[in-house]
Design a protein around this motif. Structure first.
Motif, PDB file in Angstrom:
ATOM      1  N   VAL A  22       0.032  -1.326  37.138  1.00  0.00           N
ATOM      2  CA  VAL A  22       0.548  -1.345  35.461  1.00  0.00           C
ATOM      3  C   VAL A  22       1.702  -2.199  36.035  1.00  0.00           C
ATOM      4  CG1 VAL A  22       1.677   0.179  34.424  1.00  0.00           C
ATOM      5  CG2 VAL A  22      -0.470   1.019  35.072  1.00  0.00           C
ATOM      6  N   PRO A  23       1.902  -3.356  35.193  1.00  0.00           N
ATOM      7  CA  PRO A  23       3.340  -4.004  35.648  1.00  0.00           C
ATOM      8  C   PRO A  23       4.368  -3.400  35.348  1.00  0.00           C
ATOM      9  CG  PRO A  23       1.393  -5.112  34.108  1.00  0.00           C
ATOM     10  CD  PRO A  23       1.534  -3.674  34.086  1.00  0.00           C
ATOM     11  N   GLY A  24       5.351  -3.282  36.055  1.00  0.00           N
ATOM     12  CA  GLY A  24       6.913  -2.822  36.364  1.00  0.00           C
ATOM     13  C   GLY A  24       7.352  -2.265  34.903  1.00  0.00           C
ATOM     14  N   VAL A  25       7.546  -3.467  34.022  1.00  0.00           N
ATOM     15  CA  VAL A  25       8.018  -3.385  32.670  1.00  0.00           C
ATOM     16  C   VAL A  25       7.514  -2.584  31.778  1.00  0.00           C
ATOM     17  CG1 VAL A  25       6.523  -5.255  32.038  1.00  0.00           C
ATOM     18  CG2 VAL A  25       8.585  -4.794  30.931  1.00  0.00           C
ATOM     19  N   VAL A  50      16.673  -1.510  40.594  1.00  0.00           N
ATOM     20  CA  VAL A  50      15.523  -0.904  39.999  1.00  0.00           C
ATOM     21  C   VAL A  50      14.425  -1.283  41.413  1.00  0.00           C
ATOM     22  CG1 VAL A  50      13.418  -0.738  39.066  1.00  0.00           C
ATOM     23  CG2 VAL A  50      15.413  -1.140  37.557  1.00  0.00           C
ATOM     24  N   LYS A  51      13.818  -0.422  41.862  1.00  0.00           N
ATOM     25  CA  LYS A  51      12.453  -0.680  43.017  1.00  0.00           C
ATOM     26  C   LYS A  51      11.400  -0.570  42.258  1.00  0.00           C
ATOM     27  CE  LYS A  51      16.269  -0.244  46.898  1.00  0.00           C
ATOM     28  NZ  LYS A  51      16.807   0.352  48.252  1.00  0.00           N
ATOM     29  N   PHE A  52      10.981  -0.842  42.751  1.00  0.00           N
ATOM     30  CA  PHE A  52       9.319  -0.991  42.972  1.00  0.00           C
ATOM     31  C   PHE A  52       8.726  -0.921  44.285  1.00  0.00           C
ATOM     32  CE2 PHE A  52      10.485  -2.772  39.079  1.00  0.00           C
ATOM     33  CZ  PHE A  52      10.205  -1.918  38.151  1.00  0.00           C
ATOM     34  N   LEU A  53       8.318   1.035  44.675  1.00  0.00           N
ATOM     35  CA  LEU A  53       7.328   1.016  45.997  1.00  0.00           C
ATOM     36  C   LEU A  53       5.904   1.185  46.301  1.00  0.00           C
ATOM     37  CD1 LEU A  53      10.071   3.498  46.142  1.00  0.00           C
ATOM     38  CD2 LEU A  53      10.755   1.779  47.620  1.00  0.00           C
ATOM     39  N   GLN A  54       5.216   1.621  44.891  1.00  0.00           N
ATOM     40  CA  GLN A  54       4.394   1.791  45.104  1.00  0.00           C
ATOM     41  C   GLN A  54       3.283   1.670  43.970  1.00  0.00           C
ATOM     42  OE1 GLN A  54       1.696   2.933  47.654  1.00  0.00           O
ATOM     43  NE2 GLN A  54       3.350   2.420  49.017  1.00  0.00           N
ATOM     44  N   PRO A  55       2.013   1.092  43.530  1.00  0.00           N
ATOM     45  CA  PRO A  55       1.511   0.914  42.684  1.00  0.00           C
ATOM     46  C   PRO A  55       1.008   1.564  41.444  1.00  0.00           C
ATOM     47  CG  PRO A  55       0.438  -0.234  43.792  1.00  0.00           C
ATOM     48  CD  PRO A  55       1.234  -0.029  45.316  1.00  0.00           C
ATOM     49  N   LEU A  56       0.956   1.668  40.633  1.00  0.00           N
ATOM     50  CA  LEU A  56       0.304   3.036  39.440  1.00  0.00           C
ATOM     51  C   LEU A  56      -0.980   1.615  39.064  1.00  0.00           C
ATOM     52  CD1 LEU A  56      -0.015   5.841  38.419  1.00  0.00           C
ATOM     53  CD2 LEU A  56       2.045   3.980  36.087  1.00  0.00           C
ATOM     54  N   HIS A  57      -1.845   2.423  39.379  1.00  0.00           N
ATOM     55  CA  HIS A  57      -3.333   1.734  38.355  1.00  0.00           C
ATOM     56  C   HIS A  57      -3.490   2.614  37.073  1.00  0.00           C
ATOM     57  CE1 HIS A  57      -3.674   1.228  42.852  1.00  0.00           C
ATOM     58  NE2 HIS A  57      -4.251   0.174  42.548  1.00  0.00           N
ATOM     59  N   PRO A  58      -4.458   1.972  36.062  1.00  0.00           N
ATOM     60  CA  PRO A  58      -4.836   2.453  34.896  1.00  0.00           C
ATOM     61  C   PRO A  58      -5.579   4.005  35.346  1.00  0.00           C
ATOM     62  CG  PRO A  58      -5.530  -0.352  35.631  1.00  0.00           C
ATOM     63  CD  PRO A  58      -4.850   0.234  36.484  1.00  0.00           C
TER      64      PRO A  58
END
Length: 95
Positions: A22-25, A50-58
């Protein structure tokens, strides 16, 4: 607020083929929706940190945790006990 991004969401093709994340936006859009559900419509926002640390998958369940009040909130996007993203949202022209 909990949410799930459907595997058929139009943001996913090409992000990344064979292993979609899932894109950060899209995560940030959900954060703003969560704030607006509580505080009403925001007219312009800034995201100074903003910090993105781990991905979210669909298809994965995530939740948004908010601290603060207008015009500044601190957010965390979590999957179970895993921190996916964190940061600040500032409404309007507030410092």
């Amino acid at each position: 607020m909990q949410f799930v991004i459907d595997p058929a969401h139009p943001c996913l093709p090409g992000h990344f083929p064979g292993h979609p994340i899932v894109p950060g936006v899209v995560l940030l859009d959900r954060v703003v929706e969560a704030i607006e559900a509580d505080a009403g419509p925001l007219h312009g926002v800034r995201l100074p940190q903003v910090k993105f640390l781990q991905p979210l998958h669909p298809g994965e369940v995530a939740r948004i945790e908010l601290d603060g009040a207008a015009p500044r909130w601190r957010f965390r996007v979590m999957r179970d006990d895993v921190l996916l993203a964190s940061g600040d949202v500032v409404a309007g022209g507030a410092p």
